[in-house]
Design an enzyme around this catalytic site. Sequence first.
Site, mmCIF file in Angstrom:
data_model
loop_
_atom_site.group_PDB
_atom_site.id
_atom_site.type_symbol
_atom_site.label_atom_id
_atom_site.label_comp_id
_atom_site.label_asym_id
_atom_site.label_seq_id
_atom_site.Cartn_x
_atom_site.Cartn_y
_atom_site.Cartn_z
ATOM 1 N N ASP A 13 3.080 3.253 9.154
ATOM 2 C CA ASP A 13 2.314 3.207 7.900
ATOM 3 C C ASP A 13 2.717 4.293 6.910
ATOM 4 O OD1 ASP A 13 0.929 1.134 9.133
ATOM 5 O OD2 ASP A 13 -0.545 2.510 9.973
ATOM 6 N N HIS A 41 2.910 -4.236 6.388
ATOM 7 C CA HIS A 41 3.621 -3.521 5.329
ATOM 8 C C HIS A 41 3.067 -3.937 3.968
ATOM 9 C CE1 HIS A 41 7.318 -2.821 8.160
ATOM 10 N NE2 HIS A 41 6.189 -2.352 8.629
#
Length: 421
Positions: A13, A41
């Site tokens: 992340d 994503h």
Amino acid sequence: MTVTAVIGSQWGDEGKGKAVDFLAERMDYVARFNGGNNAGHTVINDFGTFKIHLVPSGIFAQNTTGLIGGGVVIDPQVLIDEIEMLNKAGVAVDGRLWVSPRSHLIMPYHKILDGLYEEAKGAGATGTTRRGIGPVFADKVSYNGIRWTDFTSDMFEQRLQVQLTLKNKIIVALGGEALKFEDVRDTYRGYYLKLKPYIRELFSLVQDGLKTEKNFLLEQAMGTFLDTDWGTYPFVTASTTIPAAASAGLGIPPKHITNVIGVTKAYTTRVGGGPLPTEIHDVESEVYKKFGEVAATTGRIRRVGWLDLEIVRTAVDLSGVTELCLTKLDVLSGLDEIQVCVGYQLNGKDIRYADVDAYGLDTVALVYKKFKGWQQDISKARSFDELPQEAKDYVSMIEEYAGAPVKWIGVGPERDATIRR
Ligand code: GDP
Ligand code: IMO
Ligand code: MG
């Protein structure tokens, strides 16, 4: 020909999706090589806001072709939904998205087993995304996997029979309900028929590309410290995440992967269990509230901590990072003081991350440096010169400790909220 890998230098992340989206413009191929739909994503561009799990985040660039390599595990329904979502958003993917027939399929029993294993571990649970990732990779390496290629013969039914005989015994013994062969067979046949137009062996495509000056962008899923070998085992994911995996996962010889972009968040986050040395526990503190994020795949709250440069430095060393893309610098605005971990010590001696295991990381002493923060909003800055001196100093310090130049700086989640140096 250039081959550039984009890797997260922390625990996932880091903002890989955004980086891949803006880097994709000059690419011919954008590819995923590891993991599965445990990845989430985020991409925010002219087409809208997307949380992408399987399709490469570079697919929005009109001239790119998306590749999903054999190293990726696929939950077919997730891929079907994602293709539909992209087509609806005006991102035509037909004829420019190819899925390797070597990729393994996440089956319903993988997701059930993922949950059962987690529950059995209780407080020591990994905190997986429960997408079936551990069990599908376990089946892959123990020769029990099911791949798209199995649908081209009667292999699929044969292999499914065997797997259901085995898996149903475990599921029932642990209090679950047995899966019916006909149901699973019909559902997965349906998936295959829908996805068949996208399935194609990638070998010649990739090899021809490497020989004809094409540009490849390889998008890692997860982060360096979720890597099975180099992460904080057993609090890791089930695939190799370092660029070495791109070689196996796509069939690209390692010598070609010469550019490695390490995406690094200006602080640290982690989802799930396992050590996070610089973790901030005070949920009422200003920094905790500032750094807080919601996970793109599971909606869980991400754990947060100060930037840990021993971690980033290790990622640079392990993956041969040539340039850093620093993300979320804008989030630090408004803090009076910023802390950064610049090294680890054990019994008064400097050590590296790799010198201790995941459990040992909780006992290392962290060497912190304190920085003066800045109060200005930097989200509109588009050049390094526009940043306050304190922010510039923070970036220079990262370069010095991490051992790689910061070439991009994220000052907002949108594609253009980026400083290029
Ligand atoms: P990935 O898994 O590495 O692609 O990262 P995620 O998308 O899961 O999480 C990164 C989060 O940070 C997302 O919500 C992005 O929209 C956001 N983001 C990325 N870069 C920046 C940035 O420079 N500034 C801000 N404020 N947000 C960013
Ligand atoms: P992206 O690509 C952050 C974490 C899970 C858990 C561990 C194992 O968006 O950066 P798994 O479901 O893979 O068996 O879970 O790995 N994890 C991630 N954390 N970002 C990710 O992906 C992750 N993918 C897996 O939270 O701790
Ligand atoms: Mg993510």
